[in-house]
Design a protein around this motif. Structure first.
Motif, PDB file in Angstrom:
ATOM      1  N   GLU A 142      -2.297   3.467  -1.898  1.00  0.00           N
ATOM      2  CA  GLU A 142      -3.597   3.344  -2.825  1.00  0.00           C
ATOM      3  C   GLU A 142      -3.161   3.694  -4.043  1.00  0.00           C
ATOM      4  O   GLU A 142      -4.193   3.140  -5.207  1.00  0.00           O
ATOM      5  N   MET A 143      -2.188   4.112  -4.403  1.00  0.00           N
ATOM      6  CA  MET A 143      -1.920   4.413  -5.962  1.00  0.00           C
ATOM      7  C   MET A 143      -0.814   3.431  -6.459  1.00  0.00           C
ATOM      8  O   MET A 143      -0.145   3.788  -7.716  1.00  0.00           O
ATOM      9  N   LYS A 144      -0.061   2.513  -5.830  1.00  0.00           N
ATOM     10  CA  LYS A 144       0.719   1.821  -6.312  1.00  0.00           C
ATOM     11  C   LYS A 144       0.267   0.461  -7.216  1.00  0.00           C
ATOM     12  O   LYS A 144      -0.538   0.191  -7.053  1.00  0.00           O
ATOM     13  N   LYS A 167      10.003   7.361  -6.971  1.00  0.00           N
ATOM     14  CA  LYS A 167      10.714   6.535  -5.880  1.00  0.00           C
ATOM     15  C   LYS A 167       9.851   5.870  -4.706  1.00  0.00           C
ATOM     16  O   LYS A 167      10.031   5.035  -4.187  1.00  0.00           O
ATOM     17  N   GLU A 168       8.837   6.798  -4.311  1.00  0.00           N
ATOM     18  CA  GLU A 168       7.937   6.529  -3.249  1.00  0.00           C
ATOM     19  C   GLU A 168       6.449   6.672  -3.712  1.00  0.00           C
ATOM     20  O   GLU A 168       6.441   7.957  -4.528  1.00  0.00           O
ATOM     21  N   VAL A 169       5.640   5.932  -3.666  1.00  0.00           N
ATOM     22  CA  VAL A 169       4.181   5.945  -4.052  1.00  0.00           C
ATOM     23  C   VAL A 169       3.112   5.738  -2.943  1.00  0.00           C
ATOM     24  O   VAL A 169       3.216   4.767  -2.384  1.00  0.00           O
ATOM     25  N   LEU A 216      14.884   5.123 -18.054  1.00  0.00           N
ATOM     26  CA  LEU A 216      14.075   3.994 -17.956  1.00  0.00           C
ATOM     27  C   LEU A 216      13.774   3.761 -16.382  1.00  0.00           C
ATOM     28  O   LEU A 216      14.866   4.046 -15.551  1.00  0.00           O
ATOM     29  N   ILE A 217      12.512   3.322 -16.155  1.00  0.00           N
ATOM     30  CA  ILE A 217      12.359   2.858 -14.537  1.00  0.00           C
ATOM     31  C   ILE A 217      13.324   1.957 -14.062  1.00  0.00           C
ATOM     32  O   ILE A 217      13.844   0.979 -14.865  1.00  0.00           O
ATOM     33  N   SER A 218      13.768   1.956 -12.982  1.00  0.00           N
ATOM     34  CA  SER A 218      14.909   0.928 -12.255  1.00  0.00           C
ATOM     35  C   SER A 218      14.066  -0.001 -11.218  1.00  0.00           C
ATOM     36  O   SER A 218      12.618   0.295 -10.834  1.00  0.00           O
ATOM     37  N   GLU A 219      14.793  -0.787 -10.682  1.00  0.00           N
ATOM     38  CA  GLU A 219      14.211  -1.833  -9.596  1.00  0.00           C
ATOM     39  C   GLU A 219      13.794  -1.001  -8.540  1.00  0.00           C
ATOM     40  O   GLU A 219      12.808  -1.433  -7.702  1.00  0.00           O
TER      41      GLU A 219
END
Length: 216
Positions: A31-33, A26-28, A62-65
């Protein structure tokens, strides 16, 4: 090649090959995004299984928006960072775990469906270790254990400093009973044991599972 680097590189390869199910948060940390767009994966199945012989099957979404894909970066952890955390926790990490900490920053990676070592993102790796152990202080630190990961949803993967302070064995401490079950003789032995297993594999849901989860 060093067993710790082999384990991390293989685990990273597993999540990277299935990044739409395993490599997002949900949050990255900025620097790692990753700049990869979630639309790339929009047509993939909404849910899949992650199966592994001898371990629990995991259901993946699955990943979401709203989610963000992360990327691996070189570690920025210095010796004094580790020493400060050791001072705060009043323990000394074995050399093998210090080496693990110094090699790359990442979120959750694994090669065993049951054993997930703590995420190690830049700027938060020490906070994760410290808070997880202090939140369970009564069953971990107060009893000579240091948590370093989760065992499925019912136990903590820990160093057992009651037996050795230099090269402690790895145990699983049960959340309900507080009892400890030995997993390996030391940290590198745990990684070696994990790598003897067949790797987890993403598989399509069975028809009855699709019906149960309401996916096509």
């Amino acid at each position: 090649m060093n067993i710790i680097k082999i384990y991390i590189d293989k685990a990273l390869a597993l999540v990277e090959s299935n990044k739409e199910y395993l490599m997002y948060e949900k949050e990255v940390h900025p620097e790692m995004k990753s700049e990869m767009n979630w639309l790339t994966f929009k047509q993939k199945p909404a849910k899949v299984n992650l199966e592994q012989k001898g371990a629990a099957t995991a259901l993946l979404s699955l990943i979401s928006e709203e989610d963000k894909i992360w990327k691996v970066i070189d570690a920025t952890i210095a010796d004094n960072d580790i020493e400060k955390l050791e001072f705060d926790l009043k323990i000394t990490f074995p050399d093998s775990y210090k080496e693990y900490l110094r090699y790359k920053h990442f979120y959750t990676i694994f090669l065993d469906n049951d054993i997930r070592l703590y995420p190690k993102p830049i700027g938060l790796w020490n906070q994760i270790l410290k808070e997880n152990n202090e939140n369970m202080k009564e069953i971990l630190l107060d009893r000579g254990y240091l948590g370093i990961g989760n065992f499925s949803d019912y136990g903590e993967v820990c160093f057992d400093f009651n037996e050795s302070t230099d090269n402690p064995p790895i145990v699983m401490v049960d959340y309900e009973t507080g009892e400890a079950e030995r997993l390996a003789n030391n940290f590198t032995a745990l990684l070696e044991k994990i790598m003897t297993k067949p790797e987890p594999m993403v598989t399509e849901l069975k028809a009855w599972e699709k019906k149960m989860y309401g996916v096509s």
